[in-house]
Scaffold this active site. Structure first.
Site, short mmCIF file in Angstrom:
data_model
loop_
_atom_site.label_atom_id
_atom_site.label_comp_id
_atom_site.label_asym_id
_atom_site.label_seq_id
_atom_site.Cartn_x
_atom_site.Cartn_y
_atom_site.Cartn_z
N ARG A 162 44.25 44.05 36.48
CA ARG A 162 45.21 43.77 35.16
C ARG A 162 46.39 42.86 35.41
O ARG A 162 46.54 42.26 34.65
CB ARG A 162 45.77 45.45 35.05
CG ARG A 162 46.37 45.32 33.88
CD ARG A 162 46.68 46.77 33.44
NE ARG A 162 47.84 46.67 32.24
CZ ARG A 162 48.99 47.33 32.17
NH1 ARG A 162 49.39 47.91 33.36
NH2 ARG A 162 49.69 47.46 31.19
N HIS A 214 37.82 46.79 31.72
CA HIS A 214 38.18 48.33 31.52
C HIS A 214 37.15 49.47 32.16
O HIS A 214 37.42 50.64 31.85
CB HIS A 214 38.29 48.46 29.85
CG HIS A 214 39.73 47.58 29.26
ND1 HIS A 214 39.86 47.52 27.99
CD2 HIS A 214 40.52 47.14 29.86
CE1 HIS A 214 40.59 47.04 27.78
NE2 HIS A 214 41.49 46.54 29.11
#
Length: 759
Positions: A497, A624
């Site tokens: 991320r 994700h």
């Protein structure tokens, strides 16, 4: 406690022990322990000589066999590690450590033991980048390749040592930690050993793995050998931090500095060698991934419950005590009065000590498992497929000092006697250990050209960018990520991320790392970012060994790349050479990152502005599959009713899954509460994210829309059904992601600290 340290033993136990006994008598003191830093040569009989990697004319029984047979008994408790001239067949029997002879203890390929209250750790062998990431695939009888590779240090053993948290008092390695010469008198060393000069200047003299362990363990004492000279250094670990006293010693020859005696504080004796509880727990935790083939170790499946193992071990050790299992002879001993009997030396037995040790830990015996029949020593192309562009070079060019010295001693007459062909072959063998220039390997160059041609934005980046300026750069980043991930399984998701938030704002330039009022980190969208400490740790290590060389931007990209692989994803190569940006503004964040409520059109517009396609959008959304999100990131899918409870308003979400989310994130949930992005395989990088979308279990609205939109639906279905397809696409899209608006050449800077600019 008075401890003697010896450099390279070379099988001459008689001389070393007699020298120490003389020192005791002359100085009227008692020596409690002898430590040997490798090349011990525990040769029991003529058969063992076949596993000893030295030229045949130098193979001899020496004196260890006397102690193995019981004819002589070691006058001091002795602990040794392996070097690069060992009877490797015997040491493999004792992979986990054990008595090589009465009162002579082998520390194992990696290990920690206690002697009184002193903790002693060690790593056997020497570092060789070519074999570092492979498993222990060698088995006796060894061929001309495996007789060398068997003593090359493996990542599996180093990684276990990196898990040690309790203080180590003394550490042993055969080869020196790379760049240790920075902390001692390197000029004097070069004067004595002029052929070290090139490796010292190129910062390749020594072991990268040992350097990582030195940085992590920070022991008060570190002893090495291998290079056949005495060298001392003082390593200060950070300002005001602990100091490691490093000492390397010579081999056992008259007039050479091969022994040192020191006195250290300890509890009163008597002392004895005992198992170390923490190390037993680490061994037990990692045995499930013990690599016994030429494949890389998959650490992702390790169940790192070291503390649980320790609690279990306490009761086991209370029952039997912590003393190692008794010495057992497993083969006939050399008898100088008898001729060799091949019949009596047949086979390679299991060692009862190792069997008992594994039974204590309730682990299976795996050492005689046969690996795949595959010679990995002569196939550079095979390493490309495993994801490394540099594994076919030696990080330590001076692999074998004995051979260099031997060549120096060959005069013209001996050369004529042996024949120039032999002499040239020996030179060629040594030259094979020199680093291979990147451009010299046609296949490697072809792959690089393909990537650069495919992605012009990365044209100023290059593969192996740090090959000359900082060869261990990628290794050091990788080991830092691995160490952090083994302690905290959320680290890979955080690092991935962090990369997205860096590259989408100002390009991949580490601007997200800069601290201060009004920087990117000040924006609310970045308040929940993590992984900064991992980047900082890697940078600190690199600044020690390669100051001012490796950019924070490259560290962020490499760390995310490695995080994916360590979570079970594909191993891929990315070019390096990014430079660090000098601008970081919170106002730039919101316009440049995707929101969880975005539609496909919104995301397509944003990704397109970064040079990424719709296919890249679907592929990179697969990130994700790991990571977590705060409740507020998906609270738009629920509504609070008059009773203060949440109700589902997004009918595209699976109702059972929605119920689970409402339990984890009730209306009054703390802002710190997080939910895993992937409810099924939360810490594994796989294609489960796309399967979740098919089951209507996408956490964010921006996930769910990928299944609902005709432009992206087919790719979601394809990836859900074919993980290989997803991984292949990931490699291509990730390369594009890490090349967004990079700064190279004279742009930006190389920060000294990732959180501040140099100005």
């Amino acid at each position: 406690m008075r401890i003697a340290i010896e450099g390279c033993m070379h099988g001459d136990l008689d001389t070393v022990y007699k020298t120490l006994q003389y020192a005791q008598t002359k100085n009227n003191f008692k020596i409690d322990l002898l430590l040997c830093c490798g090349d011990f040569q525990a040769v029991r009989n003529e058969k063992d000589l076949e596993s000893l990697n030295v030229p045949r004319k130098y193979r001899s029984m020496n004196s260890f066999w006397k102690y193995y047979s019981g004819e002589e008994v070691a006058p001091f408790p002795t602990i040794f590690i392996g070097g690069n001239h060992e009877a490797s067949n015997y040491l493999w029997e004792l992979y986990h450590g054990g008595w090589a002879a009465p009162n002579i203890y082998f520390l194992g390929f990696a290990g920690v033991v206690k002697f009184g209250n002193i903790r002693i750790g060690g790593l056997s062998g020497i570092y060789n980048q070519r074999h570092y990431h492979l498993g222990h695939y060698e088995r006796p009888p060894y061929n001309e390749n495996t007789i060398r590779s068997v003593y090359h240090v493996r990542e599996y053993d180093v990684h276990q040592l990196l898990q040690v948290e309790e203080p180590i008092d003394i550490f042993l390695s055969h080869d020196w930690p790379v760049c240790i010469t920075d902390y001692g008198n390197s000029e004097e060393l070069i004067r004595r050993k002029p052929y070290f000069k090139k490796e010292i200047e190129e910062r390749t003299l020594g072991s990268v793995a040992a350097a990582q362990l030195l940085e992590k363990l920070k022991p008060p004492y570190w002893f090495s050998a291998h290079l056949h000279c005495k060298f001392s250094a003082l390593v200060q670990h950070g300002e005001g931090g602990p100091v490691t006293k490093f000492l390397a010693l010579d081999k056992c020859l008259p007039g050479r500095p091969f022994l040192q005696i020191l006195e250290i504080e300890s509890e009163p004796g008597p002392y004895e060698i005992q198992y170390d509880e923490e190390w037993l727990a680490i061994t037990r935790s990692f045995n499930s991934v013990f690599p016994l083939t030429a494949k890389k170790t998959n650490f992702g499946s390790v169940d790192l419950c070291v503390e649980d193992s320790r609690q279990w071990l306490k009761s086991r050790l209370q029952e039997r005590g912590a003393k190692p299992f008794q010495f057992v002879r497993t083969v006939p001993c050399y008898n100088p009065s008898q001729s060799v009997s091949n019949h009596s030396f047949s086979g390679y037995p299991r060692n009862p000590q190792t069997e008992s040790y594994l039974q204590l830990l309730e682990l299976p015996y795996l050492l005689d498992s046969m690996p795949e029949t595959k010679d990995v020593s002569c196939s550079p192309a095979s390493f490309i497929q495993r994801g490394s562009f540099s594994d076919d070079s030696e990080t330590i060019p001076i692999d074998d000092v004995d051979e260099l010295e031997e060549l120096a001693e060959v005069d013209d007459e001996e050369a004529k006697e042996l024949g120039w062909n032999f002499y040239n072959r020996r030179l060629e063998t040594l030259m094979e250990k020199r680093p291979v220039p990147f451009s010299a390997t046609v296949l490697f160059t072809t792959v690089v050209v393909f990537f650069i041609a495919a992605f012009p934005s990365s044209a100023n980046l290059s593969f192996n960018f740090y090959a000359a300026s900082c060869p261990p750069a990628e290794f050091m980043v990788r080991n830092t990520v691995r160490s952090a991930s083994s302690v905290d399984p959320t680290v890979p998701g955080k690092l991935l991320r962090l990369l997205f938030h860096d590259c989408f704002v100002e390009g991949c330039d580490a601007s997200v790392l800069l601290q201060g009022n009004g920087t990117e980190r000040d924006d609310p969208a970045n308040k929940s970012l993590g992984g900064f400490s991992v980047i900082d740790s890697a940078k600190r290590v690199l600044e020690i060994f390669c100051p001012g060389t490796v950019s924070c931007a490259d560290i962020v990209a490499l760390a995310a790349r490695d995080a994916v692989e360590m979570a079970g994803g594909p191993a891929i190569q990315i070019p390096t050479g990014r430079r660090d940006g000098m601008v970081s503004a919170a106002s730039n964040v919101r316009p440049n990152i995707a929101d969880t409520i975005f539609s496909v059109d919104d995301m397509k517009k944003l990704f397109s502005s970064k040079g990424l396609s719709l296919d890249d959008l679907v592929t990179l959304s697969g990130a994700h599959t790991i990571g977590a999100a705060h409740c507020r990131a998906f609270n738009d899918r629920f509504q609070e009713n008059s009773n203060g409870n949440l109700t589902l308003i997004d009918t595209s979400l699976n109702s059972t899954y929605a119920g689970e989310l409402m339990k984890q994130c009730p209306a009054k949930a703390s802002p710190s509460v997080t939910v895993n992005n992937d409810p099924e395989t939360s810490f594994m990088f796989d294609n489960q994210y796309y399967r979740n979308l098919l089951a209507h279990k996408g956490l964010f609205q921006s996930d769910s829309v990928l299944l609902d939109d005709n432009r992206t639906q087919k790719q979601v279905v394809d990836f859900a059904n074919d993980q290989v397809d997803f991984f292949e696409s990931w490699g291509q899209s990730f390369l594009k992601l890490t090349s967004i608006d990079v700064k190279t050449g004279d742009e930006g800077e190389i920060r000294k600290s990732c959180s501040t600019t140099n100005e």
